[in-house]
Design a protein around this motif. Structure first.
Motif, PDB file in Angstrom:
ATOM      1  N   GLU A  71       2.725  19.369   0.759  1.00  0.00           N
ATOM      2  CA  GLU A  71       4.046  19.181   0.172  1.00  0.00           C
ATOM      3  C   GLU A  71       5.138  19.514   1.185  1.00  0.00           C
ATOM      4  OE1 GLU A  71       2.799  20.613  -4.307  1.00  0.00           O
ATOM      5  OE2 GLU A  71       4.909  20.597  -3.715  1.00  0.00           O
ATOM      6  N   THR A  72       6.287  18.885   1.040  1.00  0.00           N
ATOM      7  CA  THR A  72       7.426  19.148   1.920  1.00  0.00           C
ATOM      8  C   THR A  72       8.141  20.426   1.493  1.00  0.00           C
ATOM      9  OG1 THR A  72       8.967  17.898   0.536  1.00  0.00           O
ATOM     10  CG2 THR A  72       7.748  16.674   2.219  1.00  0.00           C
ATOM     11  N   ASP A  73       9.012  20.922   2.378  1.00  0.00           N
ATOM     12  CA  ASP A  73       9.797  22.114   2.048  1.00  0.00           C
ATOM     13  C   ASP A  73      10.647  21.888   0.805  1.00  0.00           C
ATOM     14  OD1 ASP A  73      10.541  23.485   5.374  1.00  0.00           O
ATOM     15  OD2 ASP A  73       8.668  23.149   4.286  1.00  0.00           O
ATOM     16  N   ALA A  74      11.252  20.695   0.696  1.00  0.00           N
ATOM     17  CA  ALA A  74      12.112  20.405  -0.451  1.00  0.00           C
ATOM     18  C   ALA A  74      11.312  20.420  -1.746  1.00  0.00           C
ATOM     19  CB  ALA A  74      12.800  19.051  -0.263  1.00  0.00           C
ATOM     20  N   SER A  75      10.109  19.827  -1.712  1.00  0.00           N
ATOM     21  CA  SER A  75       9.264  19.799  -2.903  1.00  0.00           C
ATOM     22  C   SER A  75       8.831  21.203  -3.299  1.00  0.00           C
ATOM     23  CB  SER A  75       8.037  18.922  -2.640  1.00  0.00           C
ATOM     24  OG  SER A  75       7.130  19.007  -3.724  1.00  0.00           O
ATOM     25  N   ILE A  76       8.477  22.012  -2.311  1.00  0.00           N
ATOM     26  CA  ILE A  76       8.059  23.392  -2.605  1.00  0.00           C
ATOM     27  C   ILE A  76       9.219  24.191  -3.167  1.00  0.00           C
ATOM     28  CG2 ILE A  76       7.166  25.521  -1.595  1.00  0.00           C
ATOM     29  CD1 ILE A  76       5.795  23.767   0.546  1.00  0.00           C
ATOM     30  N   ALA A  77      10.412  23.984  -2.606  1.00  0.00           N
ATOM     31  CA  ALA A  77      11.592  24.710  -3.093  1.00  0.00           C
ATOM     32  C   ALA A  77      11.857  24.387  -4.559  1.00  0.00           C
ATOM     33  CB  ALA A  77      12.807  24.356  -2.235  1.00  0.00           C
ATOM     34  N   ARG A  78      11.750  23.109  -4.932  1.00  0.00           N
ATOM     35  CA  ARG A  78      11.936  22.740  -6.336  1.00  0.00           C
ATOM     36  C   ARG A  78      10.855  23.365  -7.205  1.00  0.00           C
ATOM     37  NH1 ARG A  78      13.128  17.690  -4.002  1.00  0.00           N
ATOM     38  NH2 ARG A  78      10.988  16.976  -4.408  1.00  0.00           N
ATOM     39  N   ARG A  79       9.635  23.416  -6.702  1.00  0.00           N
ATOM     40  CA  ARG A  79       8.507  23.935  -7.480  1.00  0.00           C
ATOM     41  C   ARG A  79       8.700  25.413  -7.828  1.00  0.00           C
ATOM     42  NH1 ARG A  79       2.795  23.092  -7.809  1.00  0.00           N
ATOM     43  NH2 ARG A  79       2.917  21.290  -6.426  1.00  0.00           N
ATOM     44  N   VAL A  80       9.150  26.214  -6.861  1.00  0.00           N
ATOM     45  CA  VAL A  80       9.237  27.660  -7.088  1.00  0.00           C
ATOM     46  C   VAL A  80      10.647  28.129  -7.427  1.00  0.00           C
ATOM     47  CG1 VAL A  80       7.248  28.141  -5.627  1.00  0.00           C
ATOM     48  CG2 VAL A  80       9.538  28.147  -4.611  1.00  0.00           C
ATOM     49  N   GLY A  81      11.631  27.213  -7.399  1.00  0.00           N
ATOM     50  CA  GLY A  81      12.984  27.577  -7.793  1.00  0.00           C
ATOM     51  C   GLY A  81      13.727  28.416  -6.780  1.00  0.00           C
ATOM     52  N   MET A  82      13.538  28.129  -5.504  1.00  0.00           N
ATOM     53  CA  MET A  82      14.278  28.851  -4.462  1.00  0.00           C
ATOM     54  C   MET A  82      14.796  27.856  -3.443  1.00  0.00           C
ATOM     55  SD  MET A  82      11.350  30.652  -2.048  1.00  0.00           S
ATOM     56  CE  MET A  82      11.084  31.948  -3.206  1.00  0.00           C
ATOM     57  N   SER A  83      15.568  28.341  -2.491  1.00  0.00           N
ATOM     58  CA  SER A  83      16.168  27.456  -1.498  1.00  0.00           C
ATOM     59  C   SER A  83      15.139  27.040  -0.446  1.00  0.00           C
ATOM     60  CB  SER A  83      17.341  28.151  -0.816  1.00  0.00           C
ATOM     61  OG  SER A  83      16.881  29.246  -0.033  1.00  0.00           O
ATOM     62  N   ARG A  84      15.411  25.937   0.242  1.00  0.00           N
ATOM     63  CA  ARG A  84      14.527  25.487   1.324  1.00  0.00           C
ATOM     64  C   ARG A  84      14.491  26.508   2.450  1.00  0.00           C
ATOM     65  NH1 ARG A  84      16.008  19.375   2.853  1.00  0.00           N
ATOM     66  NH2 ARG A  84      14.332  19.828   4.342  1.00  0.00           N
ATOM     67  N   ARG A  85      15.612  27.185   2.678  1.00  0.00           N
ATOM     68  CA  ARG A  85      15.646  28.199   3.740  1.00  0.00           C
ATOM     69  C   ARG A  85      14.682  29.333   3.435  1.00  0.00           C
ATOM     70  NH1 ARG A  85      21.426  30.420   5.452  1.00  0.00           N
ATOM     71  NH2 ARG A  85      21.556  28.219   6.041  1.00  0.00           N
ATOM     72  N   SER A  86      14.626  29.757   2.163  1.00  0.00           N
ATOM     73  CA  SER A  86      13.711  30.837   1.790  1.00  0.00           C
ATOM     74  C   SER A  86      12.260  30.403   1.932  1.00  0.00           C
ATOM     75  CB  SER A  86      13.983  31.286   0.348  1.00  0.00           C
ATOM     76  OG  SER A  86      15.288  31.805   0.224  1.00  0.00           O
ATOM     77  N   VAL A  87      11.978  29.150   1.560  1.00  0.00           N
ATOM     78  CA  VAL A  87      10.620  28.626   1.731  1.00  0.00           C
ATOM     79  C   VAL A  87      10.250  28.604   3.204  1.00  0.00           C
ATOM     80  CG1 VAL A  87       9.185  26.568   1.495  1.00  0.00           C
ATOM     81  CG2 VAL A  87      10.659  27.274  -0.392  1.00  0.00           C
ATOM     82  N   ALA A  88      11.157  28.137   4.045  1.00  0.00           N
ATOM     83  CA  ALA A  88      10.895  28.088   5.488  1.00  0.00           C
ATOM     84  C   ALA A  88      10.656  29.482   6.062  1.00  0.00           C
ATOM     85  CB  ALA A  88      12.066  27.409   6.200  1.00  0.00           C
ATOM     86  N   GLU A  89      11.370  30.490   5.541  1.00  0.00           N
ATOM     87  CA  GLU A  89      11.177  31.858   6.021  1.00  0.00           C
ATOM     88  C   GLU A  89       9.785  32.371   5.655  1.00  0.00           C
ATOM     89  OE1 GLU A  89      11.832  35.528   7.804  1.00  0.00           O
ATOM     90  OE2 GLU A  89      12.817  33.577   8.044  1.00  0.00           O
ATOM     91  N   HIS A  90       9.327  32.078   4.448  1.00  0.00           N
ATOM     92  CA  HIS A  90       7.957  32.449   4.065  1.00  0.00           C
ATOM     93  C   HIS A  90       6.944  31.833   5.027  1.00  0.00           C
ATOM     94  CE1 HIS A  90       7.912  34.665   0.227  1.00  0.00           C
ATOM     95  NE2 HIS A  90       9.054  34.051  -0.047  1.00  0.00           N
ATOM     96  N   MET A  91       7.123  30.549   5.300  1.00  0.00           N
ATOM     97  CA  MET A  91       6.190  29.848   6.183  1.00  0.00           C
ATOM     98  C   MET A  91       6.258  30.396   7.604  1.00  0.00           C
ATOM     99  SD  MET A  91       6.776  25.988   4.738  1.00  0.00           S
ATOM    100  CE  MET A  91       5.910  25.287   6.121  1.00  0.00           C
ATOM    101  N   ARG A  92       7.446  30.773   8.066  1.00  0.00           N
ATOM    102  CA  ARG A  92       7.578  31.321   9.431  1.00  0.00           C
ATOM    103  C   ARG A  92       6.800  32.612   9.583  1.00  0.00           C
ATOM    104  NH1 ARG A  92       9.792  35.080  12.062  1.00  0.00           N
ATOM    105  NH2 ARG A  92      10.723  35.984  10.189  1.00  0.00           N
TER     106      ARG A  92
END
Length: 328
Positions: A281-302
């Motif tokens: 899944e893309t960052d945008a899709s994951i962000a929608r799934r968990v209800g957070m911003s794309r930046r926060s998702v990217a930080e988790h992945m980093r």
């Protein structure tokens, strides 16, 4: 003499207001009172429409003033009669509609549509208000998307408090991310104090509202302002079971807890994000799934990439799948 009842203004000049005549009309009435009459062509139209002057039978072409108390019978009588007539019409229409309402209820009680598409904010709101207002035992709701806008919470709070005051049990599932959203936390604190139960999950699939076990509302499609009202007993029962299963897996929210995430919640969020990465899944899709911003998702992945020594997204997905981090 022709009386002008079509105007709602007391005078037809530019200086008048709906409830106060102009200075010229007041001056003309004063002059008529002092002099006893006025030439017809010098009488403002508002004095005629308010019946404050009448023709002088002894002096053709002139008009004489009468007292406002006497004029009120002629000026206000037709208005009061029209209002009385409208009230009678209202009572008659209401009585007739009640007969049809009984007939309508009898027919639809036997054959009620199992699925009804609702389009538009007004139609959805009316249907929801009617269903929630008729709820007697339990209201179940699931709200995806993380923190809710303040104006939405402001509209929901009075309605939910009224429902709780009627003794209806209310259970709501939000996403973990609302635990750091001040507006949603404030709303939760108030409804929990009134008796509501709130829990959170890493992922809430979609919006769901169930009133008792009679009617449910779900999104009709991805289009905004569309909903599906579900009244088929088997479908409502299915939705209730899904909600109850999600409720059993969710984490209670304590109103007095600090706006931080516990290790359990943090781990739950991270696991959901990483599973989505493995699934491509893309960052945008994951962000929608968990209800957070794309930046926060990217930080988790980093952070996880640094932990596993990953240099690319594809490599991260492979390392996650083989590292054991996602094992139950």
């Amino acid at each position: 003499m022709k009386d002008d009842h079509s105007s709602t203004r007391a005078c037809d000049c530019r200086e008048s207001s709906p409830d106060r005549p102009c200075d010229a009309a007041l001056a003309a009435y004063r002059r008529a009172l002092v002099e006893g009459d006025l030439p017809q062509d010098e009488v403002p139209g508002c004095l005629r429409s308010l019946h404050l002057v009448v023709e002088d039978r002894d002096s053709p072409g002139f008009m004489i003033p009468i007292s406002p108390e006497t004029a009120s019978f002629a000026a206000l009588g037709p208005i009061e009669e029209a209002l009385a007539r409208q009230r009678r019409n209202l009572r008659s229409a209401r009585a007739a509609l009640s007969v049809f309402e009984t007939l309508y209820a009898d027919v639809h009680r036997q054959e009620q549509p199992a699925l009804t598409r609702l389009t538009g904010h007004a139609a959805i709101s009316r249907a929801l208000d009617a269903a929630v207002g008729s709820c007697h035992e339990e209201l179940r709701t699931a709200q995806p998307g993380g923190g809710r806008p303040s104006h939405v919470l402001g509209e929901a709070l009075p309605r939910d408090l009224r429902t709780l005051q009627r003794g209806v049990r209310q259970r709501t599932i939000y996403q973990h991310t609302v635990r750091t959203h001040p507006a949603t936390l404030s709303y939760i604190e108030q409804v929990v104090a009134a008796g509501a139960e709130i829990r959170t999950l890493a992922e809430v699939v979609d919006r769901l509202i169930i009133c008792d076990r009679d009617v449910a509302f779900i999104p009709f499609s991805e289009e905004p302002n569309t909903a599906l009202r579900v009244q088929h007993p088997a479908l409502v029962r299915f939705l209730v079971k899904n909600f109850d299963n999600a409720w059993a897996r969710s984490v209670p929210v304590s109103p007095d807890e600090a706006p931080t995430r516990s290790p359990v919640i943090t781990s739950d969020l991270q696991r959901t994000i990483l599973l989505a990465v493995v699934n491509g899944e893309t960052d945008a899709s994951i962000a929608r799934r968990v209800g957070m911003s794309r930046r926060s998702v990217a930080e988790h992945m980093r952070r996880v990439s640094a932990q596993l020594g990953s240099n690319s997204r594809a490599q991260l997905g492979y390392l996650l799948a083989t590292s054991g981090l996602l094992d139950p």
